[in-house]
Enzyme design. Structure first.
Site, mmCIF file in Angstrom:
data_model
loop_
_atom_site.group_PDB
_atom_site.id
_atom_site.type_symbol
_atom_site.label_atom_id
_atom_site.label_comp_id
_atom_site.label_asym_id
_atom_site.label_seq_id
_atom_site.Cartn_x
_atom_site.Cartn_y
_atom_site.Cartn_z
ATOM 1 N N ASP A 1 0.875 -1.162 0.000
ATOM 2 C CA ASP A 1 0.000 0.000 0.000
ATOM 3 C C ASP A 1 0.924 1.227 0.000
ATOM 4 O O ASP A 1 2.140 1.109 0.089
ATOM 5 C CB ASP A 1 -0.906 -0.006 1.241
ATOM 6 C CG ASP A 1 -2.253 0.694 0.971
ATOM 7 O OD1 ASP A 1 -3.316 0.116 1.219
ATOM 8 O OD2 ASP A 1 -2.201 1.851 0.463
ATOM 9 N N ILE A 2 0.296 2.403 -0.152
ATOM 10 C CA ILE A 2 1.101 3.603 0.107
ATOM 11 C C ILE A 2 0.920 4.055 1.557
ATOM 12 O O ILE A 2 1.647 4.903 2.050
ATOM 13 C CB ILE A 2 0.750 4.770 -0.850
ATOM 14 C CG1 ILE A 2 -0.765 4.989 -0.898
ATOM 15 C CG2 ILE A 2 1.301 4.515 -2.236
ATOM 16 C CD1 ILE A 2 -1.160 6.249 -1.649
ATOM 17 N N SER B 1 -10.152 4.925 -5.139
ATOM 18 C CA SER B 1 -11.455 4.267 -5.338
ATOM 19 C C SER B 1 -12.631 5.223 -5.157
ATOM 20 O O SER B 1 -13.752 4.780 -4.912
ATOM 21 C CB SER B 1 -11.590 3.073 -4.396
ATOM 22 O OG SER B 1 -11.513 3.499 -3.064
ATOM 23 N N TYR C 1 -13.303 8.879 -12.188
ATOM 24 C CA TYR C 1 -12.905 7.624 -11.549
ATOM 25 C C TYR C 1 -13.432 6.434 -12.359
ATOM 26 O O TYR C 1 -12.674 5.486 -12.666
ATOM 27 C CB TYR C 1 -13.456 7.595 -10.118
ATOM 28 C CG TYR C 1 -13.489 6.230 -9.497
ATOM 29 C CD1 TYR C 1 -12.311 5.543 -9.227
ATOM 30 C CD2 TYR C 1 -14.707 5.614 -9.185
ATOM 31 C CE1 TYR C 1 -12.344 4.273 -8.656
ATOM 32 C CE2 TYR C 1 -14.741 4.360 -8.618
ATOM 33 C CZ TYR C 1 -13.562 3.679 -8.361
ATOM 34 O OH TYR C 1 -13.604 2.437 -7.808
#
Lengths: 280, 280, 280, 280, 280, 280
Positions: E46-47, E87, E148
């Site tokens: 993940d970041i 997301s 998105y």
């Protein structure tokens, strides 16, 4: 008198006489018991020995390629459940006799004898060259996966003709894998329990009008390659599922060999099984 | 030298050797001339006499039901135009030999000999039980109108199998009525001129990839029962039309006999022609 | 005070005022009780006597063909459940007044009064000339099986127009056979339990947006002639099935009379019921 | 004798007696001449004066809402070209009489008199609420753009019923804009030349079997909103195009007013024309 | 030794090494536990901080836009569950880095490292501009409801290319609303329980062949906007439903504001969320 | 005065100001002349030199990845013909800037500046992984054959979003091979003459409403892989054909190498061209 009493009792069964071909085979054996409740007389036939014959049964050893014998066999029959013929890949010559000539004999005789309906054991191998990443419905193009599958396509075309030409109704059952239990992971998808098989035959016999129908014979398995929505007029609602057998097979990462046809296509091993050389 | 020169010249034709079956028939005769331009060698075959044999031709009288002869026939062949077999309704026994066993022999041999493509004369009678008030495309369900039509369905299934299994390509030509001119009003709809027939074969042979294709063989007639949109990748654009022949038939009010199957279905008289009794 | 308190309580019901037409009929009677929970005021109407009127109800005897009366009837209404009109085959003149002129009056008034939604009792007889060997979805072509069915098609077209033109939403319920229990074998297929009928109306009223929707009103019966997949946005999931009533009908071999339209088509006896002569 | 000679000559025309309703209207006038060649006797009818009556014509002023008169009108008729009724938006009461009651009278009488076929002037306004950015085929859902359009949907349903119930054939012509020339840019798309209109009627009358057919009546204009592929069995191949009239309208940048329904939907100005108040 | 023993034990898990991106997010957190049973080693990335790292896990903080880091991340990986990236609606610049450049990096690296399959978190927002009165299947045209959503369409196209070009399989999960419970009435339709989400990932990883598949990630909610019939080969059968949460939202009459896009389209509030201005 | 006079004259052209991007490229050069007749002012732009600038033209060298410059470029523009960006396979980084970031800049600016319509040069490479034995219509699933093709899919999704969200109309031209003449046999199928290209742009600009449209840009070649039936509302009727160029390529037997993707798929050599390594 006793006779007339039993006649009256018998007369309460829906069919007067049903014919079951392939009665000595795996599915024929399963079905034989159920038929007792549906018909006064069940004529059972096969090329193999038929075992013990019950009171309500008439047994006949007949080769379907024998035209005259088949015409005699169909006399006085209301409806046929045709499980006979070869149900695996085989040399073309054998398939030609059992599944092509034999089937023609059956339909020719059925029409002449005034039979009203045939329940025909077709096979998912009539469409086995569809990929496993598609869901096929009953209008999907034919994609036989073997010479055996080609003969099942022949049966679907021939029975369509007899319906359009003479009104002789047929339900083509594209049976998946109907065994005690799935023998390999593919069969988790194609599994048809014996109970569901019998129910499918029941629906095919008792639905008032079927025309020329096609329906996939699979239980309510978790994974589906087929879609019976358009055959819902037959009332087939499977009760079983292969979920109970999933534990039999080791959970493994996908074997994503892109070039293995037996993994890519719904027909599984059948797609490589043929054409077989004749046994000489 | 002369030989090597002519070899070089010959080598400039697109195909080395084409096989034409049914070469003595109506359409075979039409096609024979055209093939000279497309192949160095044209092998022509039939069960009937083949007439005069040109320099570039190899002639062979072969019964397609003779397995060994058919395997020999396919040796060294690049592509096949298969017009052989029976092209009208006939007793099942005859159709079985010519159109089922014979076709299997042809494909079995073609696959073993490394043939790349077959142009197969299927027929509109594979879908002749569709009503004349519908337009069928190449995905329409099979509705054979005769036992002959059933054997054409068999050919489409068998060739599909050979493509899916071995990559042997086939173009199934669902030929309408290819004669000098229409013989009845129905043929105004199904008419395929000889010129358009030859062009259809040309497209089927020369299109670089065809997979397993189905295409209706009809000219650009005013009235259409078929739709070739999905076969447009073959590049078949008919040049002729039956309009020039409409004057041959008296303009009449519709014969709206709702119960006459020969008027209701695309197959015309075929829908009542079968099943035929064997000639005994 | 008490009044204002009960007002507040009433205000917590989702609708202020619902109109129920055909309230004295079979289905109207079933629905009347359920509506109490959904609206502060339920206006009930019929041409027949409406029986006892509850506190939350407003009763009105109205002939739908009476334009002025219908406009008055629609005043102050949020949404309509339209079960009124004739629901069986009848002489055209009667259908014209009740189901065509009456329906136009209803929509014309609803639009002018700012009604937001109509739940319209269409019928499976709008598609009853589809064969029993097909499964129709909500896009299937209209095939009315009676003049009554034709008026239901009219209602679907008229309501479509009012939606496209004014945004007045309608759910067309193609109701099967909603009775205490099936009265004949056909109704095993078309059976809609009262409970499922009420749930269907509930979904039709409370789904936030319905546009112009069509949905078949059948319970989860074993045999299905219809497919509601494309109407799944309504959230109708039937809870009942006619399976419990199958024992009422003798299991019999199919009555495969190919020429009996009442057996061939989904509409059953309706397909022969009309056109009826006017009673003079 | 002279009489019998002319009788024989007359007998060579395909139809014995055709009925043309709406014979005094725009299209009726166009058609009247052509009919002379197709029938011994042409019965022409309208509610308006019919002008000069030719030798082969029988003229009758009839209100289609007059049941008895319509039954008399249909006596001895082979086929009907029904252009009568209202062909623009109008108050519902007027449409009800002319296009609903009148049409029912026509079909009821036609069936009783044994008429074999009706060519029915439906309209593109039966589907006029489809957007101009779609191409609709003959199976597209009904989307009437006016109460007039709703009555055309009624006509298509009613005629479908008479076909399914009695075998009375109908071709529904969804006529676009058939005038001397397009009157506005929209009509460049919907234009049907008089010549193509007459040809469309010819195809509808003379195609041997039509069942219940739907076909769009447009010439081969550059821009198309409709697709007649599935009606190709009628043999209608338009010869004209509106291209010759494009110069009549100034080439302009699009008027992309997203909220103007008359620009968004195929029905053009019709989509806002109704419902009309009755003239009182 | 201990090592070799645990190796053997580990070797009994189906996958050797799975990569989970977005592992610190809502769904990543849910999934992390389940993955332990499916793979010897789970690489989580993940970041954002990844919390406690279990024995079987390898943790890496990586920005997907960092090409070199992503290539390192994919080394030795059998299959990827890609939940990483943004997301929700966001400024285009951010989406470009995370969902476009980042996704390309992922697929480019996956292909070079020989990864066999990606389970890709697409979204129902790829089709969110379909109206709520339609049911979309997996072939429905793309209708992104936000920038998105556009990037999710990009992901579906890119992964399709990698499958067609290199055979790298992907399952695109068009995830609805996967939270502890629905947060608004729309989510009653789009709800995906955590249990069903995990099952969906399980099916996507373990189905033997998936090709390039698309499947909607929703539980068995009462109301459905999506139809997974054509994805039935994945074996996903949701066990949960949002019915248990319906009581959370007040039952109300429809808010039939015809002009409110957030009520008209499946994407809900997303359809108005973008395009967002970059934060500068 | 002179100015106001010429203003009036100019005002008679349909568009006030058109923007042409990619104006220095092959197709841009072809189109530039035609635009003079359609707009008072034609703003031409490219990253390459634009050659001589005509009186009615405004020229600007702009990098589409430069957001501010693009916003300035769109000021005062009625409609855009967007041919700019990269039109062959290229390293992803380059495609990202030109075809993704650049396209977003264009649409973002167009929306803010009130532009009404974009004619967008998409490509047949958005669907190039469909086999050459299929005919794809405009609803066929996206099957990009290259990273370039993936960016064209992105453009189609992005423009769809801007239409659904803001009503900004786009016509996506899936251009085939538009050159002086076909350069290889594949281009005989994909050939779009310059004249037909210009006509296609004309239709795309002048059709009154286009919504979000997709259309294949091919001439009326003999062989077709695409079907524009559903785009017939654009009025594009190609006048040219590649038939005149067929003689350029040697007639040869099919090269039926089943494993050569460049022969199997419509995209031809593109299917193997990517992904390309960045030039470093």
């Amino acid at each position: 008198m006793t006779d007339s009493n039993s006649d009256r009792a018998a007369a309460q069964k829906p069919f007067r006489r049903l014919l079951l071909t392939g009665a000595a085979g795996n599915l024929g054996t399963q079905l034989r018991g159920a038929l007792a409740a549906w018909a006064d007389v069940v004529r059972v036939t096969d090329i193999a020995p038929l075992g013990e014959v019950a009171d309500h049964e008439e047994a006949a050893i007949v080769d379907l390629a024998d035209e005259a014998a088949v015409h005699a066999l169909l006399e006085g029959v209301d409806a046929v459940i045709h499980l006979g013929g070869i149900s695996v890949e085989a040399p073309f010559e054998d398939l030609l006799e059992a599944n092509i000539r034999g089937l023609y004999n059956l339909y020719s005789a059925a029409q002449k004898q005034g039979v009203k309906r045939v329940v025909y054991a077709s096979s998912n191998h009539a469409v086995g060259f569809h990929p496993v990443t598609e869901v096929v419905d009953i209008d999907a193009p034919l994609r036989p996966d073997s010479l055996y599958g080609v003969t099942k396509c022949f049966g679907e075309s021939l029975s369509r003709y007899y319906f359009d030409r003479f009104g002789l109704e047929t339900v083509c059952l594209r049976i998946g894998s109907s065994f005690e239990q799935p023998k390999n992971p593919r069969m988790l998808v194609t599994y048809l329990s014996y109970r569901d098989f019998i129910e499918l035959v029941r629906c095919s016999l008792f639905t008032n009008r079927v025309g020329h129908a096609i329906v996939y014979g699979v239980s309510d398995n978790r994974t589906k390659w087929v879609d019976n929505t358009k055959a819902a007029f037959l009332g087939f609602r499977p009760q079983d599922s292969s979920v109970q057998f999933e534990h039999l097979f080791r959970v493994a990462a996908p074997t994503a060999d892109l070039d293995d046809p037996t993994q890519r296509f719904q027909g599984g091993a059948f797609v490589l099984a043929g054409p077989m050389e004749p046994k000489r």
